[in-house]
Structure formats: structure tokens, C-alpha cells
Scaffold this active site. Sequence first.
Site, PDB file in Angstrom:
ATOM      1  N   THR A   1       0.845  -1.201   0.000  1.00  0.00           N
ATOM      2  CA  THR A   1       0.000   0.000   0.000  1.00  0.00           C
ATOM      3  C   THR A   1       0.876   1.245   0.000  1.00  0.00           C
ATOM      4  O   THR A   1       2.097   1.151   0.075  1.00  0.00           O
ATOM      5  CB  THR A   1      -0.935   0.003   1.238  1.00  0.00           C
TER       6      THR A   1
ATOM      7  N   CYS B   1       4.216   2.184  -8.325  1.00  0.00           N
ATOM      8  CA  CYS B   1       4.160   1.051  -7.395  1.00  0.00           C
ATOM      9  C   CYS B   1       2.974   0.154  -7.746  1.00  0.00           C
ATOM     10  O   CYS B   1       1.826   0.599  -7.685  1.00  0.00           O
ATOM     11  CB  CYS B   1       4.019   1.577  -5.960  1.00  0.00           C
TER      12      CYS B   1
ATOM     13  N   THR C   1      -0.057  -0.154  -5.232  1.00  0.00           N
ATOM     14  CA  THR C   1      -0.792   1.058  -4.876  1.00  0.00           C
ATOM     15  C   THR C   1      -1.721   1.422  -6.019  1.00  0.00           C
ATOM     16  O   THR C   1      -1.300   1.463  -7.172  1.00  0.00           O
ATOM     17  CB  THR C   1       0.198   2.225  -4.630  1.00  0.00           C
TER      18      THR C   1
END
Length: 177
Positions: A7, A165, A168
Site C-alpha cells: 500500500t 508502485c 498502490t
Amino acid sequence: MDGLHGTTIAAIKHKGKTVIAGDSQATLGDIIVKDSVVKVRRIYNDKVILGFAGLVSDAFVLLRMIESALQRFSGNLQRSVVEVAGNWQKDMVARKLEVAMLVSDGVHLYYFMGDGNVMEPAEGFASIGAGSKFALGAMHVMTAKTDMSAREIATEAVKIASKYCIYTNDHLIVEEI
């Protein structure tokens, strides 16, 4: 699976406001299992905001510990996080939590790490999770080079992290004090 890598949560104290923003993606290894997880929330009568990275079940254990301390200390966040951290070594369950948390009452902003360490970031912004390096870099530049609000900076930092990422997404939850 290392849950702390799944995350991005960004927090900033800027221009009299404190904001925590986070994505809403849950992964199991390299598989997206849900894209609507609430990792940023308000606690203690909406006076404290927090965001977490890590195993959800462990996050709720830590959240309950912090909420209980906030109740005992009448909402004093600084005293509460110190109390929880101080009791960490005595608690065999807590020592095994795989979670990191950012928590703020609008006055203080703390990193609360899975090993019981508590830190207040020197620059007034912090990030945890897989995309934290991207978010930290973005917040550093935006606070120094723009006139953006705290909400705009935190939101944009997580969105930037989501571009790089894989853990995410750009479905954000944002809380402001």
C-alpha cells in the site's frame, strides 16, 4: 507475503492542516484481491486520523490499543502512543504485529512502527508502505516548490506513487484535521 509492502499511505502537516491519504488496494502477493479497502480512518470521536500499511488484522489490533489509550488519557495522542509503545515489550501479541501506522491529532504526527517504535517526522510529512519512497519524494518537492494545500499534496503524493508502485492504486481515501 510481507503486508507492509502492499500500500501507500502519506501524511502531512502543512499550512495549519494535517492530512492522511491512502490508496485502497489489497494484494495477496502480486495479485490484487480488492480495490476498495479503507486504510485511512478517523477514531476517538473523529479527533484523530490514521492510516495503516500491513496486515489488516494486525492493524485493527494496534488501532484498538491506540483507541483504548486515547480513552484512558482523554484524547492525549502523545501520551497514548508513548503508553502503547511502552507496553509493547510486555505484550507478546503486539511484538508480532506486521503493521505500520501514521497517526495524528492535528497537532502531532507520528510513525508507529510494527516493532513498537514511535517517531515524529522532522519535516512534517511521512509515508509508509510499498510506495512510500515515491510519496516522500513527491511531498518533499511539493512542499518546497509549490503553494499547494496539505490535502492537495497528500493526495498527489499517493497518486504519484500509484503510477510507479504495483501495490498502490489511485482510488484514494483522504482524511483531514
